[in-house]
Design a protein around this motif. Structure first.
Motif, PDB file in Angstrom:
ATOM      1  N   ALA A   1       0.839  -1.206   0.000  1.00 50.13           N
ATOM      2  CA  ALA A   1       0.000   0.000   0.000  1.00 50.13           C
ATOM      3  C   ALA A   1       0.872   1.253   0.000  1.00 50.13           C
ATOM      4  O   ALA A   1       0.634   2.202  -0.765  1.00 50.13           O
ATOM      5  CB  ALA A   1      -0.931  -0.009   1.212  1.00 50.13           C
ATOM      6  N   GLN A   2       1.892   1.261   0.848  1.00 45.18           N
ATOM      7  CA  GLN A   2       2.795   2.423   0.903  1.00 45.18           C
ATOM      8  C   GLN A   2       3.534   2.599  -0.418  1.00 45.18           C
ATOM      9  O   GLN A   2       3.736   3.736  -0.884  1.00 45.18           O
ATOM     10  CB  GLN A   2       3.807   2.266   2.046  1.00 45.18           C
ATOM     11  N   ALA A   3       3.915   1.477  -1.035  1.00 45.06           N
ATOM     12  CA  ALA A   3       4.627   1.558  -2.321  1.00 45.06           C
ATOM     13  C   ALA A   3       3.721   2.166  -3.394  1.00 45.06           C
ATOM     14  O   ALA A   3       4.159   2.994  -4.199  1.00 45.06           O
ATOM     15  CB  ALA A   3       5.116   0.170  -2.744  1.00 45.06           C
ATOM     16  N   ALA A   4       2.447   1.762  -3.400  1.00 43.10           N
ATOM     17  CA  ALA A   4       1.521   2.288  -4.416  1.00 43.10           C
ATOM     18  C   ALA A   4       1.250   3.772  -4.188  1.00 43.10           C
ATOM     19  O   ALA A   4       1.177   4.558  -5.144  1.00 43.10           O
ATOM     20  CB  ALA A   4       0.217   1.489  -4.401  1.00 43.10           C
TER      21      ALA A   4
ATOM     22  N   ILE B   1      -1.973   8.795   2.267  1.00 41.13           N
ATOM     23  CA  ILE B   1      -3.188   8.062   2.618  1.00 41.13           C
ATOM     24  C   ILE B   1      -4.372   9.031   2.793  1.00 41.13           C
ATOM     25  O   ILE B   1      -5.527   8.651   2.574  1.00 41.13           O
ATOM     26  CB  ILE B   1      -2.951   7.181   3.880  1.00 41.13           C
ATOM     27  N   ALA B   2      -4.072  10.280   3.123  1.00 45.82           N
ATOM     28  CA  ALA B   2      -5.154  11.266   3.279  1.00 45.82           C
ATOM     29  C   ALA B   2      -5.880  11.519   1.962  1.00 45.82           C
ATOM     30  O   ALA B   2      -7.039  11.943   1.961  1.00 45.82           O
ATOM     31  CB  ALA B   2      -4.578  12.574   3.831  1.00 45.82           C
TER      32      ALA B   2
ATOM     33  N   GLY C   1      -7.221  -4.308   7.610  1.00 44.90           N
ATOM     34  CA  GLY C   1      -7.790  -2.986   7.340  1.00 44.90           C
ATOM     35  C   GLY C   1      -6.832  -1.869   7.709  1.00 44.90           C
ATOM     36  O   GLY C   1      -6.588  -0.943   6.923  1.00 44.90           O
ATOM     37  N   ASP C   2      -6.274  -1.943   8.903  1.00 43.11           N
ATOM     38  CA  ASP C   2      -5.330  -0.914   9.358  1.00 43.11           C
ATOM     39  C   ASP C   2      -4.146  -0.811   8.402  1.00 43.11           C
ATOM     40  O   ASP C   2      -3.707   0.286   8.046  1.00 43.11           O
ATOM     41  CB  ASP C   2      -4.770  -1.260  10.745  1.00 43.11           C
ATOM     42  N   ALA C   3      -3.637  -1.983   8.015  1.00 39.14           N
ATOM     43  CA  ALA C   3      -2.446  -2.011   7.157  1.00 39.14           C
ATOM     44  C   ALA C   3      -2.747  -1.443   5.774  1.00 39.14           C
ATOM     45  O   ALA C   3      -1.838  -1.005   5.068  1.00 39.14           O
ATOM     46  CB  ALA C   3      -1.921  -3.440   7.039  1.00 39.14           C
ATOM     47  N   ALA C   4      -4.029  -1.445   5.393  1.00 43.30           N
ATOM     48  CA  ALA C   4      -4.418  -0.885   4.092  1.00 43.30           C
ATOM     49  C   ALA C   4      -4.869   0.564   4.231  1.00 43.30           C
ATOM     50  O   ALA C   4      -5.387   1.143   3.276  1.00 43.30           O
ATOM     51  CB  ALA C   4      -5.524  -1.740   3.469  1.00 43.30           C
ATOM     52  N   GLY C   5      -4.697   1.140   5.404  1.00 42.35           N
ATOM     53  CA  GLY C   5      -5.012   2.552   5.597  1.00 42.35           C
ATOM     54  C   GLY C   5      -6.473   2.834   5.896  1.00 42.35           C
ATOM     55  O   GLY C   5      -6.885   3.997   5.939  1.00 42.35           O
TER      56      GLY C   5
END
Lengths: 362, 151
Positions: free
Chosen positions: A31-34, A42-43, A67-71
């Motif tokens: 997710a962070q890479a994308a 993420i905002a 869920g948390d890990a996907a923001g």
């Protein structure tokens, strides 16, 4: 209608055993890479769609564990839901949410860690518990049945499947994200150990740990914000009958998914117009079959990432194809090629029961 | 030499949930046929006339009830086959041979085991027949396996 773009794409390294990372860690990394690739934070993400499977994760409601890990918990929390299936279908859901007009951006993430369970037991559970599971089949032996049906029907050359292995593993050897990074020769492929005849070790994709993610966005949102967006030109998906109720040497569902995606994308002659394709081949013969059904004529333009024979995390595999196809359109990836139009394909179910096709453009 | 990777702990466990999947009325009739009389029964869709085995209560293609029953097999045609060259706790016997069999009278294929064959005897199109188990319990394994039909 405002076009949709793949605004950013990311994936983890795929490996046999990502022992230092939990499956949620893999989701976070992808997710962070994308997001970083999209130039967004993420905002900027309006909603989240994840793809997961409780059997692979070994817990129920595993979607809530990531869920948390996907923001999804960021700030006041984001609308999040989950697709049980290949991540490319989750991306269709994510795109549909933007098309509804309610959202500008969707983060889509898919993951699995095959190393934590037993793939032959998990994929045995794909079968009907009463009439089929006691027989003991799994995804690989079912692939053996489909392989023979395909080879008997079309009688390709003796080393056509080995050629797919050599090509994809050659490309994969240059892909730093790939699980298998050693090239193989045709001779090695043809002499590798039988797994489920006629399938040999080299014909079968690995079971990898890893995750893939994309940020989808309305094009007018991405403009000026995202450095390297690629446009979604057309999407199609279709499910077929179970493997016992259809000929295994063809795929009507993939033809239909491809036809729908090509029509929406305005592609008339795919063999000429698709410059690069990433297809989900769990077995070498499947690439021959998928190429045939999608009218992809030039093998060297297919799976330049190394394909699933080089890295295959269940659930994430199709979304990883979308990541790689996006990179190719941007002139990136481990084996770049001049491409104006690219295709990404995902499958789910036994012997390619359902298919999803994306056509992308610059 | 690089230092050894740091130790990472794992919790080993297994999910142990007993299930009792109801076969429902349609599959119960099929399984009782195997158990009690060595009969293999299919259902037929009234709209497309497709005969399903294992029987299905509904035809997904026509979205219709399959009310008609018919006997199929016990001989059929081998459509494809493979042998697992690896071990799996799911295998009912070591290195099982799997077949996709279209029973005579049926339009769908049955997934089952193959046995009692000589090396090289299996090929697509080969005629095969069901071999029933002596002790039967109302399971799909009441058919022990399929073997080649020999003159």
């Amino acid at each position: 209608m405002e076009p949709i773009v793949v605004a950013g794409a990311g994936q983890t390294e795929f490996r046999a055993d990502r022992v230092e990372d939990t499956f949620a860690d893999l989701v976070y990394e992808a997710a962070q890479a994308a997001l970083a690739d999209a130039g967004l934070s993420i905002a900027d993400i309006d909603n989240v769609v994840t793809a997961s499977n409780d059997f692979w994760d070994g817990r129920t409601i595993s979607s809530m564990a990531i869920g948390d890990a996907a923001g999804a918990a960021f700030g006041d929390g984001k609308p999040v839901s989950t697709v049980e299936g290949d991540g490319l279908f989750a991306a269709v859901y994510g795109m549909s949410r933007i098309l509804s007009g309610a959202y500008r951006t969707t983060l889509v993430v898919a993951h699995s860690k095959g190393s934590e369970g037993r793939s032959e037991l998990i994929t045995n559970a794909f079968f009907d518990p009463i009439t089929e599971r006691p027989i003991g089949l799994d995804a690989v032996s079912a692939g053996g049945l489909q392989a023979r049906a395909f080879l008997d029907r079309w009688k390709p050359g003796a080393d056509d499947c080995a050629r797919v292995v050599v090509k994809n593993r050659g490309f994969g050897a240059r892909n730093p994200k790939a699980h298998r990074r050693e090239p193989v020769t045709a001779d090695e492929a043809l002499r590798s150990a039988l797994v489920a005849e006629p399938l040999r070790e080299a014909d079968v994709c690995p079971v990898s740990d890893g995750a893939a993610a994309v940020v989808l966005a309305r094009e007018d949102f991405a403009r000026g914000r995202c450095p390297r967006p690629v446009r979604v030109r057309g999407v199609g998906f279709c499910a077929d009958a179970p493997m016992t109720q259809r000929p295994l040497w063809e795929s009507a569902a993939l033809r239909e998914a491809g036809r729908a995606a090509y029509r929406r994308a305005g592609v008339i002659e795919p063999s000429r117009e698709i410059d690069a394709a990433e297809v989900s081949e769990q077995f070498s013969f499947q690439e021959l079959l998928w190429r045939q059904e999608l009218s992809l004529a030039v093998p060297e333009r297919v799976n330049r990432s190394g394909g699933c024979l080089s890295a295959h995390a269940w659930i994430a595999a199709g979304l990883a194809r979308l990541v790689e196809a996006s990179l190719l359109l941007r002139g990136e990836g481990p084996n770049p090629i001049e491409a104006r139009t690219a295709l990404a394909h995902g499958q789910y179910g036994l012997c390619g029961q359902s298919h999803c096709v994306w056509v992308l453009g610059r | 030499m690089s230092p050894p990777p740091p130790e990472t702990l794992a919790r080993e466990s297994r999910i142990q949930v007993p299930y009792a999947w109801s076969a429902g009325a349609t599959l119960t009739r099929f399984l009782k046929g195997l158990r009690d009389s060595g009969r293999i029964e299919a259902t037929r869709c009234p709209a497309c006339a497709k005969a399903y085995v294992p029987p299905r209560r509904t035809c997904g293609i026509c979205f219709a009830d399959c009310a008609e029953w018919l006997a199929v097999g016990p001989q059929g045609t081998l459509l494809s086959f493979t042998q697992a060259a690896y071990d799996s706790p799911a295998h009912p016997r070591p290195r099982p041979c799997f077949g996709l069999i279209r029973l005579d009278g049926a339009d769908t294929a049955l997934l089952h085991l193959l046995g009692d064959f000589q090396p090289g005897e299996l090929e697509a199109g080969r005629r095969v027949e069901a071999v029933f188990a002596e002790a039967r319990s109302g399971s799909v394994l009441d058919i022990r396996h399929f073997r080649p039909v020999r003159p």
